[in-house]
Write a protein that holds these residues in place. Structure first.
Motif, PDB file in Angstrom:
ATOM      1  N   GLN B 231       2.279  -2.039  -4.050  1.00 53.77           N
ATOM      2  CA  GLN B 231       3.213  -2.186  -2.936  1.00 53.77           C
ATOM      3  C   GLN B 231       2.979  -3.553  -2.302  1.00 53.77           C
ATOM      4  O   GLN B 231       2.054  -4.260  -2.671  1.00 53.77           O
ATOM      5  CB  GLN B 231       3.017  -1.072  -1.917  1.00 53.77           C
ATOM      6  N   SER B 232       3.866  -3.901  -1.372  1.00 50.85           N
ATOM      7  CA  SER B 232       3.799  -5.231  -0.783  1.00 50.85           C
ATOM      8  C   SER B 232       2.558  -5.361   0.108  1.00 50.85           C
ATOM      9  O   SER B 232       2.303  -4.516   0.946  1.00 50.85           O
ATOM     10  CB  SER B 232       5.055  -5.474   0.046  1.00 50.85           C
ATOM     11  N   ARG B 249       3.691 -10.980  -2.612  1.00 50.19           N
ATOM     12  CA  ARG B 249       3.931  -9.535  -2.452  1.00 50.19           C
ATOM     13  C   ARG B 249       2.763  -8.695  -2.954  1.00 50.19           C
ATOM     14  O   ARG B 249       1.698  -8.713  -2.381  1.00 50.19           O
ATOM     15  CB  ARG B 249       5.215  -9.135  -3.173  1.00 50.19           C
ATOM     16  N   GLY B 250       2.991  -7.987  -4.064  1.00 52.87           N
ATOM     17  CA  GLY B 250       1.939  -7.066  -4.507  1.00 52.87           C
ATOM     18  C   GLY B 250       1.119  -7.570  -5.677  1.00 52.87           C
ATOM     19  O   GLY B 250       0.206  -6.894  -6.124  1.00 52.87           O
ATOM     20  N   TYR B 252      -1.279 -10.557  -7.334  1.00 50.69           N
ATOM     21  CA  TYR B 252      -2.048 -11.765  -7.034  1.00 50.69           C
ATOM     22  C   TYR B 252      -3.055 -12.053  -8.133  1.00 50.69           C
ATOM     23  O   TYR B 252      -3.578 -11.135  -8.772  1.00 50.69           O
ATOM     24  CB  TYR B 252      -2.803 -11.594  -5.710  1.00 50.69           C
ATOM     25  N   ALA B 274       1.476  -4.654   3.798  1.00 51.81           N
ATOM     26  CA  ALA B 274       2.279  -5.479   4.699  1.00 51.81           C
ATOM     27  C   ALA B 274       3.053  -4.638   5.704  1.00 51.81           C
ATOM     28  O   ALA B 274       2.981  -4.876   6.893  1.00 51.81           O
ATOM     29  CB  ALA B 274       3.227  -6.351   3.890  1.00 51.81           C
ATOM     30  N   ASN B 275       3.798  -3.643   5.229  1.00 54.69           N
ATOM     31  CA  ASN B 275       4.603  -2.856   6.165  1.00 54.69           C
ATOM     32  C   ASN B 275       3.997  -1.474   6.360  1.00 54.69           C
ATOM     33  O   ASN B 275       4.186  -0.580   5.548  1.00 54.69           O
ATOM     34  CB  ASN B 275       6.061  -2.755   5.699  1.00 54.69           C
TER      35      ASN B 275
END
Lengths: 202, 665
Positions: B231-232, B249-250, B252, B274-275
Motif C-alpha cells: 500500500q502507499s 508510493r509502495g 522502494y 501514508a493514508n
C-alpha cells in the motif's frame, strides 16, 4: 620591548600556563584523590557497604592493592573515564576473576616494572588479604583480541595502555598483567595457568 | 592553528623572521609528538577481525570474510538472503566457525554452499544426524557446511575443509515478520550480538569478540533492501544508518548511503502508511502442496480512553548489570525518568534495580506524589551499571509484592536481556503473573529481543525497543498510550461453516491499542471472510473479507514457524522433551525449517582434502556491539609535560633573542 615581541612572549607564556596547568590538574586528581579514597576505604572496612570518597562521586573503593614497598593503591568500582582519573577501576565483571584497569601514566605506571613472580597484595572489602604473584604479562591488540576476565575467579588481570612511554593517549595496544593467588600458583604449576588462557595469544 | 592566524597578519615583517621561525619550530615539535602514535603491530589485511588458533593456541594467518544482506519485503513478511564468504589464507586446510545472530522471529528456510564454481545445496536434517554427517564429511576430507541453531536466535555456521587460498560462500535464506505499531512498520536486522551473562558456567557460545576500538576496522556488510509495502507509504527511514532511498508510493529500493556498513550495530528500517484511517485488517494467503495457509493481520484503532476503570500500580524493574554500562544505562535512566513523568496522581509505583543483587526503592508500592517521585528521580539518576545479571530474584520480588485488587498492576521491565537462564524466567512469569501485566523495554545497540518479546508474551503485555537516546521520549509515550487505552480481551476467531483451521498462536493474546494481531492459519479450504470478536469490556467485532487470490510466498513457513514457537514455549514451561521433540521435528522437516532439533547440512560428494593433511580450526570474531570496550587507560599527561617543556624553552629562547636585538638596536 616592541609590541609584537610582547604579544609573542605573552602567547607562549599563556600556552605554557595552559598546558602545564592541565598536566598538573591530571596529576593532582590522580594522587590527591587517592588520599580521600584511603579515608573512604577505612570506613568501608569498618562499616561495610559502599562509601563514595566524596559526596558527589559515582564510584567507591572496592579493594586496596599494596606493592612490596608498602605503597597503597585504592581500586574503584567502574572503569569509566571519570573513575580512572582518580584511581584504577574494577571493570564490570560478568563472571570469572577481576579485571582492573588503570592509567599507564599515573597509577599503573608501576606495571612496567613488574616481572614474572613479583608479588602484590590485595585487600578486599571484607578486610581479608590475598597474596598474588605475576603469572604472565602480555601485550594485547584491542583491534583483534578480546578482553575477557580470567576464567579463575581468584585470578586478577591488571590492564593498562601500552607502550608505557607513548606520547599520545588512545593507542590500540594494552598491557595485561595476569596475577594468581600465591598459595595456589605454588602448588599447581600447570601448562594452562602458565600460558595465561583467557587472553588470546599474539 | 595559532601559526596560520599569526602568519597572515600583515605586521609579520621579515625583520621578525627569527622569532616566528622559533615559534614554528615549537609548533612543529608539539605536533610531532602528537603524531608519534605506536604503530608497531602489522596491520591485518582487510579488516583484521579474524581470530584463528591451532591446537597450541598459536595464532594463524587470518581469513577474510564479506557479508551481503539482501532483504525483500512484501507486506508484513521480509525474506532475507544472507551471503557470507570465507577465504582460507593459510597454507593449510582449514575449518571456519562463525556465530551469527538472526532476528528472533526468523525462520531459516535454506542454505547453500558455494565453493569456486560448485554449488552444494543444504538439506534439512534432524540435528544429530546433520552433525554426524558433517563430522563424517570433515574427517573424510569433503567440503561441508553446517548451520545450527543454538539458544533461540543464535546460529553457528561451520565450514570444513577449505583448501589453502580457497573462497567459500555460505548463503542463508530466512524469513521474518515485520513489526507493526499502528501505522508504523519496523524491521530490525541484527548485525552483532550482546555477550550474554551466564549465571553459572555453561557453554560459551558468544565466541571471541572483536573490540570496537576507534582504529579498528569492524566486519563490514553490504546491504540492499527491496520494499513492496502493498500500500502507499511515506519514504522509509532508519534510526541506525543513513539511507539512499529510491522509489515512490509502495515500492522502494534502499541501501545505506555509506555502501558498506560496519557490523557493530543492528540495521533498522522504518516506514509508515501514508493514508491512515482505512481498515487496518488484512489477510494474506498461500497455497503449498494443496494446503492453504493464511495470515491475519489486524490493528485495533487507538481511541482516547473515555473512563479510567482502575488506578494503576506500576512496578519498574531496571537492569543495572555490567552489560548495561555505557550508552545503555544512560538510555535506561532516561526511559525510566520519562516513565515516571507519565504517572498520574492516584497511581502507585515502585522501582527495583538489579545486577548481582537487587534492591527496591520502597518497601511496598507507594503513591505517585511529588515527594515519592522526587525520591525516585534521585534514585534513578544515581544508578550505575556493574556486576552480574541475576534477573530471577528481582522479578520474583516484583511479582510477589503485596497486591491490591483496587489497582491494576503493570510491571515495566527495562533491560538489554543479556541473560542465559531464559526458561527459568519465562516459567516464573507464567506461574506468578496473576492479574498483572508485564511490559518489556529493550535497551542498547543489540538487546536480546527474543527474550524480551517472549517475556512480554508470557506476561501478556508488549515489547518496546529503544534504539538510541533520541527515541526514548517517543517510544515511552507510545507505550503509555497503549497502557492507557482499553484492552481487547478474550479475542476469538470465528470461521464460516465448513471451514476448519489449525491456528497459531493457539491462545490469542490481549490486544493493545495500535499493537497488531498476527494469526497464522492452516485451512482445509479458503474462506470468503473471517470474524474476530472480543471484549473491551463492551463486545467488539470485526469481519475481514478475503482479497482476490494473490499468492504471498512465505505464509506457509510463517505458520510452521509459529507452530514451532508454540512448541518451544511448551518446552520452556517444562513439558518433557520426549513429547515435544517428535512434534517439532515433523513440522520443521516438512516445511524445511531450522529449529532446535533440525539443522542444514551441505556436503560435497568428492573429497577435497587429502586425508594426510591436517585440518585446522578457526573462530571468526563477531564485531562487539557499541558500548562494550577495552578501557581507555592513558591520560596523555606525559605528552602535556613534554609540551610544557618545549613551550618553556621556546619562551626562554624568545627572551634571549629579544634581549640581543635590543642590545644591538
Amino acid at each position: 620591548m616592541a609590541r609584537s615581541e610582547r604579544v609573542l612572549l605573552g602567547l607562549v607564556l599563556g600556552l605554557l600556563i595552559l598546558v602545564a596547568g592541565k598536566a598538573s590538574w591530571i596529576e593532582a586528581k590522580a594522587w590527591v584523590a587517592q588520599a580521600l579514597i584511603a579515608r573512604a576505604w577505612e570506613r568501608t572496612l569498618a562499616e561495610g557497604g559502599h562509601h563514595p570518597p566524596w559526596p558527589w562521586a559515582d564510584t567507591w573503593p572496592v579493594a586496596r592493592l599494596t606493592d612490596n614497598n608498602g605503597k597503597d593503591l585504592y581500586i574503584l568500582e567502574s572503569a569509566s573515564g571519570q573513575a580512572l582519573a582518580f584511581g584504577p577501576g574494577r571493570m564490570a565483571a560478568t563472571g570469572g576473576g577481576w579485571v582492573v584497569a588503570g592509567h599507564r601514566d599515573t597509577h599503573f605506571r608501576f606495571l612496567e616494572g613488574l616481572e614474572k613472580d613479583d608479588r602484590l597484595s590485595l585487600q578486599k572489602a571484607d578486610g581479608g588479604w590475598t597474596r598474588y604473584r605475576v603469572a604472565a604479562t602480555k601485550v594485547a591488540d584491542t583491534r583483534r583480541d578480546s578482553l575477557q576476565p580470567p576464567e579463575d575467579p581468584q585470578a586478577l588481570a591488571l590492564v593498562t595502555c601500552y607502550p608505557f612511554d607513548a606520547s599520545a593517549a588512545g593507542g590500540p595496544l594494552r598491557y595485561v598483567v595476569r596475577m594468581e593467588p600465591v598459595a595456589r600458583a605454588e602448588s599447581v604449576v600447570s601448562a594452562e595457568t602458565l600460558s595465561g588462557r583467557g587472553y588470546p595469544g599474539r | 592553528m595559532t601559526i596560520r592566524l599569526l602568519a597572515t597578519r600583515p605586521g609579520a615583517a621579515p625583520r621578525n623572521a627569527l622569532p616566528w621561525a622559533l615559534l614554528c619550530l615549537a609548533a612543529l615539535l608539539l605536533s610531532a609528538t602528537a603524531h608519534a602514535l605506536p604503530r608497531d603491530t602489522p596491520e591485518e589485511p582487510g579488516s583484521g577481525v579474524f581470530l584463528m588458533f591451532d591446537d597450541d593456541g598459536q595464532e594463524m594467518p587470518a581469513t577474510l570474510l564479506s557479508t551481503d544482506v539482501d532483504i525483500r519485503i512484501s507486506g508484513p513478511v521480509a525474506q532475507v538472503t544472507l551471503v557470507q564468504s570465507f577465504q582460507n589464507e593459510g597454507a593449510l586446510f582449514s575449518e571456519g566457525r562463525y556465530v551469527f545472530p538472526l532476528p528472533e522471529q526468523a525462520a531459516v528456510t535454506g542454505m547453500t554452499l558455494t565453493v569456486g564454481e560448485r554449488r552444494i545445496v543444504g538439506e534439512i536434517q534432524p540435528k544429530q544426524e546433520a552433525k554426524r554427517r558433517y563430522q563424517q564429511a570433515k574427517r573424510d576430507g569433503h567440503r561441508a557446511g553446517l548451520v545450527e541453531q543454538h539458544h533461540s536466535n543464535l546460529f553457528t555456521t561451520s565450514v570444513a575443509n577449505i583448501a589453502p587460498g580457497e573462497r567459500v560462500e555460505v548463503t542463508l535464506h530466512y524469513s521474518q515478520t515485520v513489526d507493526v505499531q499502528g501505522n508504523d512498520f519496523r524491521l530490525r536486522v541484527p548485525m552483532t550480538l550482546t555477550p550474554r551473562y551466564q549465571p553459572e558456567g555453561g557453554e560459551n557460545l558468544s565466541g571471541p569478540f572483536h573490540s570496537p576500538d576507534s582504529s579498528a576496522a569492524p566486519n563490514m556488510a553490504r546491504l540492499r533492501v527491496e520494499l513492496d509495502a502493498g500500500q502507499s507509504i511515506l519514504p522509509p527511514d532508519s534510526g541506525s544508518h543513513d539511507l539512499d532511498v529510491d522509489g515512490a508510493r509502495g515500492l522502494y529500493r534502499i541501501h545505506p548511503s555509506d555502501g558498506l556498513v560496519a557490523m557493530d550495530r543492528d540495521f533498522l528500517l522504518h516506514w509508515r502508511i501514508a493514508n491512515a484511517g482505512q481498515s487496518r485488517g488484512s489477510l494474506f494467503v498461500e497455497t503449498v502442496n494443496g494446503e492453504h495457509y493464511a495470515l491475519v493481520m489486524l490493528t485495533p484503532p487507538s481511541q482516547p480512553s473515555a473512563t479510567r476503570a482502575l488506578p494503576r500500580e506500576t512496578l519498574f524493574i531496571i537492569d543495572t548489570s555490567g552489560s548495561m554500562s555505557g550508552a545503555s544505562i544512560r538510555q535506561a535512566r532516561a526511559s525510566l525518568l520519562e516513565a515516571l513523568a507519565h504517572l498520574r496522581p492516584g497511581d502507585r509505583f515502585n522501582v527495583i534495580e538489579f545486577n548481582s543483587v537487587h534492591h527496591a526503592l520502597f518497601e511496598a508500592p507507594s503513591p505517585a506524589d511529588e515527594v515519592h517521585l522526587q525520591q525516585a528521580r534521585r534514585f534513578v539518576a544515581g544508578l550505575e551499571a556493574s556486576g552480574g545479571t541475576e534477573m530471577l530474584p528481582a522479578l520474583h520480588t516484583a511479582l510477589t509484592m503485596p497486591t491490591d485488587a483496587e489497582y491494576l498492576r503493570q510491571v515495566m521491565f527495562i533491560t538489554d536481556g543479556a541473560v542465559t537462564n531464559e526458561d527459568g524466567i519465562f516459567s516464573l512469569i507464567h506461574r506468578r503473573l496473576g492479574s498483572a501485566r508485564l511490559f518489556t523495554v529493550g535497551i542498547g545497540s543489540s538487546p536480546n529481543s527474543h527474550f524480551m518479546r517472549k517475556a512480554a508474551q508470557f506476561g501478556r503485555g508488549t515489547f518496546t525497543y529503544i534504539g538510541n537516546l533520541q527515541e526514548v521520549s517517543k517510544a515511552m509515550n507510545d507505550l503509555f498510550v497503549k497502557l492507557e487505552n482499553p484492552v481487547i480481551r478474550d479475542v476469538q476467531l470465528t470461521l464460516p461453516p465448513g471451514v476448519e483451521a489449525e491456528v497459531w498462536p493457539r491462545r490469542i493474546p490481549d490486544l493493545y491499542a495500535s499493537e497488531p494481531l498476527l494469526l497464522t492459519l492452516k485451512l482445509n479450504r479458503v474462506p470468503e471472510y473471517l470474524t474476530l470478536t472480543g471484549l473491551t469490556p463492551a463486545p467488539w467485532e470485526q469481519t475481514l473479507p478475503l482479497p482476490e487470490g494473490r499468492q504471498h510466498p512465505g505464509i506457509a513457513r510463517l505458520w510452521a514457524r509459529n507452530k514451532i514457537e508454540a512448541l518451544n514455549d511448551r518446552l520452556a514451561l517444562g513439558e518433557p522433551e520426549e513429547v515435544i521433540r517428535p512434534l517439532l521435528t515433523d513440522v520443521a522437516l516438512e516445511h524445511s525449517l531450522m529449529s532446535r532439533y533440525t539443522s542444514f547440512v551441505a556436503i560435497e560428494r568428492t573429497p577435497s582434502r587429502p586425508l594426510d593433511e591436517p585440518l585446522i580450526r578457526e573462530d571468526i570474531a563477531n564485531t562487539l556491539p557499541d558500548g562494550l570496550a577495552w578501557p581507555a587507560t592513558a591520560t596523555g599527561v606525559d605528552r602535556l609535560w613534554r609540551q610544557a617543556v618545549v613551550l618553556a624553552l621556546t619562551g626562554l629562547l624568545l627572551i634571549l633573542v629579544f634581549r640581543r636585538r635590543r642590545h644591538r638596536g
